[in-house]
Scaffold this motif. Structure first.
Motif, short mmCIF file in Angstrom:
data_model
loop_
_atom_site.label_atom_id
_atom_site.label_comp_id
_atom_site.label_asym_id
_atom_site.label_seq_id
_atom_site.Cartn_x
_atom_site.Cartn_y
_atom_site.Cartn_z
N VAL A 1 -1.02 1.12 3.57
CA VAL A 1 -1.18 -0.10 4.36
C VAL A 1 -2.10 0.22 5.54
N PRO A 2 -2.93 -0.74 5.98
CA PRO A 2 -3.87 -0.48 7.07
C PRO A 2 -3.18 -0.47 8.43
N HIS A 3 -3.66 0.43 9.30
CA HIS A 3 -3.13 0.53 10.68
C HIS A 3 -4.25 1.07 11.56
N GLY A 4 -5.22 0.21 11.86
CA GLY A 4 -6.36 0.68 12.64
C GLY A 4 -7.10 1.78 11.88
N PHE A 5 -7.35 2.90 12.57
CA PHE A 5 -8.06 4.02 11.95
C PHE A 5 -7.12 4.96 11.20
N ALA A 6 -5.81 4.72 11.28
CA ALA A 6 -4.83 5.63 10.70
C ALA A 6 -4.54 5.28 9.24
N GLU A 7 -4.14 6.29 8.50
CA GLU A 7 -3.63 6.10 7.15
C GLU A 7 -2.11 6.08 7.21
N VAL A 8 -1.53 5.00 6.75
CA VAL A 8 -0.08 4.85 6.79
C VAL A 8 0.43 4.61 5.37
N HIS A 9 1.53 5.27 5.04
CA HIS A 9 2.20 5.01 3.79
C HIS A 9 3.42 4.14 4.04
N ALA A 10 3.50 3.02 3.31
CA ALA A 10 4.75 2.30 3.15
C ALA A 10 5.41 2.85 1.89
N TYR A 11 6.72 2.59 1.74
CA TYR A 11 7.43 3.19 0.61
C TYR A 11 8.37 2.20 -0.05
N ARG A 12 8.41 2.27 -1.35
CA ARG A 12 9.48 1.63 -2.13
C ARG A 12 10.46 2.74 -2.46
N VAL B 1 8.28 -0.57 5.48
CA VAL B 1 6.91 -0.69 5.97
C VAL B 1 6.93 -0.61 7.49
N THR B 2 6.18 0.32 8.05
CA THR B 2 6.07 0.37 9.50
C THR B 2 4.62 0.65 9.90
N ASP B 3 4.23 0.11 11.06
CA ASP B 3 2.89 0.30 11.62
C ASP B 3 1.80 -0.25 10.70
N ALA B 4 2.06 -1.38 10.07
CA ALA B 4 1.06 -2.01 9.22
C ALA B 4 0.41 -3.17 9.95
N LYS B 5 -0.90 -3.31 9.80
CA LYS B 5 -1.62 -4.49 10.28
C LYS B 5 -1.59 -5.59 9.23
N ALA B 6 -1.47 -5.20 7.97
CA ALA B 6 -1.40 -6.15 6.86
C ALA B 6 -0.72 -5.43 5.70
N ILE B 7 -0.27 -6.21 4.73
CA ILE B 7 0.27 -5.63 3.51
C ILE B 7 -0.59 -6.13 2.36
N PRO B 8 -1.51 -5.30 1.88
CA PRO B 8 -2.44 -5.72 0.83
C PRO B 8 -1.70 -6.13 -0.45
N ASP B 9 -2.40 -6.87 -1.31
CA ASP B 9 -1.79 -7.35 -2.55
C ASP B 9 -1.26 -6.20 -3.40
N ALA B 10 -1.98 -5.08 -3.42
CA ALA B 10 -1.53 -3.94 -4.23
C ALA B 10 -0.19 -3.40 -3.73
N ALA B 11 -0.01 -3.41 -2.41
CA ALA B 11 1.25 -2.96 -1.84
C ALA B 11 2.36 -3.98 -2.11
N THR C 1 -3.69 -3.76 15.35
CA THR C 1 -3.22 -2.70 14.44
C THR C 1 -1.82 -2.93 13.88
N HIS C 2 -1.14 -3.99 14.30
CA HIS C 2 0.23 -4.25 13.84
C HIS C 2 0.38 -5.69 13.37
N LEU C 3 1.31 -5.90 12.46
CA LEU C 3 1.69 -7.25 12.07
C LEU C 3 2.30 -7.98 13.26
N SER C 4 1.97 -9.25 13.41
CA SER C 4 2.67 -10.10 14.37
C SER C 4 3.98 -10.55 13.73
#
Length: 258
Positions: free
Chosen positions: A156-167, A174-184, A206-209
């Motif tokens: 999931v995107p978080h500014g310049f950082a690489e973040v992993h969300a997990y199932r 999901v933490t520190d995501a700006k968006a949750i892409p369709d693939a996620a 850099t974060h979801l509202s």
């Protein structure tokens, strides 16, 4: 499965240093938010720690956690990693290093920042202890069994950082995501419980509202959603009153049965 929210605050934490706002001076214990971390306990009694925030020792003591089977990192930002030294309390009593899982980029950053934890050549002096970890990587889209539960990583995107969300089985985290892409969304859809970061009512770079987090919850379709990574702008009671019935603000120490 049981989920415990160890910490639910932003990188500043709540109360925030030097702040005189009503939330920072609130008497409601749910408004005291340490940095984000969580604990997943499986039906078999295995424990998976998600991130190592700076208050980790205090969080683990408060939750009466005496040991974990593995650590899973979302990304390498300080508010998610800089309590890593507190795993020393676990490894001092164990026969070997603690398994730690992360994306290749996060694993590389952890090894660079904390070499004394991961370099076997750096030994503790006799009569002393150091934290000991063994890094393993999990790639995006890959499902790995960690602490007895299947874990699938999604980026999931978080500014310049690489973040992993997990199932994690029936849990979407999901933490520190700006968006949750369709693939996620496709990987997380159908989880019974969703944990998702929510910062302000207005957009953030850099974060979801909060409205965006609610929209993400609708796309994923979880039975229950818990908002985390919360700021001092909104009290727990205020959020609870305005959110939909199936979306709740999390708080430090909250335990959820899944």
């Amino acid at each position: 499965m049981r989920l415990t929210f160890l910490g639910t605050g932003t990188s500043f934490g709540v109360p925030q240093i030097g702040c005189d706002c009503a939330v920072c001076h609130s008497a409601d214990p749910r408004d005291r938010r340490t940095r984000v971390g969580a604990l997943v306990e499986t039906d078999a009694g295995r424990r998976l720690l998600i991130d190592t925030p700076p208050e980790l020792r205090l969080q683990l003591v408060a939750a009466n956690v005496s040991g974990v089977d593995a650590v899973l990192f979302t990304h390498d930002h300080a508010d998610h990693t800089h309590g890593i030294d507190d795993i020393r309390a676990f490894t001092a009593r164990s026969a070997g290093p603690l398994a730690m899982w992360a994306s290749p980029a996060t694993a590389s950053a952890l090894a660079r920042k904390f070499p004394y934890i991961f370099d076997d050549a750096m030994r503790a002096l006799p009569g002393t202890f150091k934290p000991e970890g063994r890094l393993h990587t999990v790639e995006e889209g890959e499902t790995t069994t960690i602490a007895g539960v299947d874990v699938t990583a999604v980026r999931v995107p978080h500014g310049f950082a690489e973040v992993h969300a997990y199932r994690i089985g029936p849990l979407a985290y999901v933490t520190d995501a700006k968006a949750i892409p369709d693939a996620a969304v496709a990987v997380l859809r159908g989880a019974r419980v969703l944990v998702v970061n929510a910062l302000f009512r207005t957009p953030h770079p850099t974060h979801l509202s909060i409205p965006e987090a609610i929209d993400a919850a609708r796309a994923i379709g979880a039975e229950r959603t818990y908002l985390t990574h919360l700021t001092h702008r909104y009290s727990h009671a205020e959020l609870e009153a305005e959110l939909p019935a199936d979306v709740r603000p999390a708080y430090d120490g909250l335990t959820v049965e899944i």
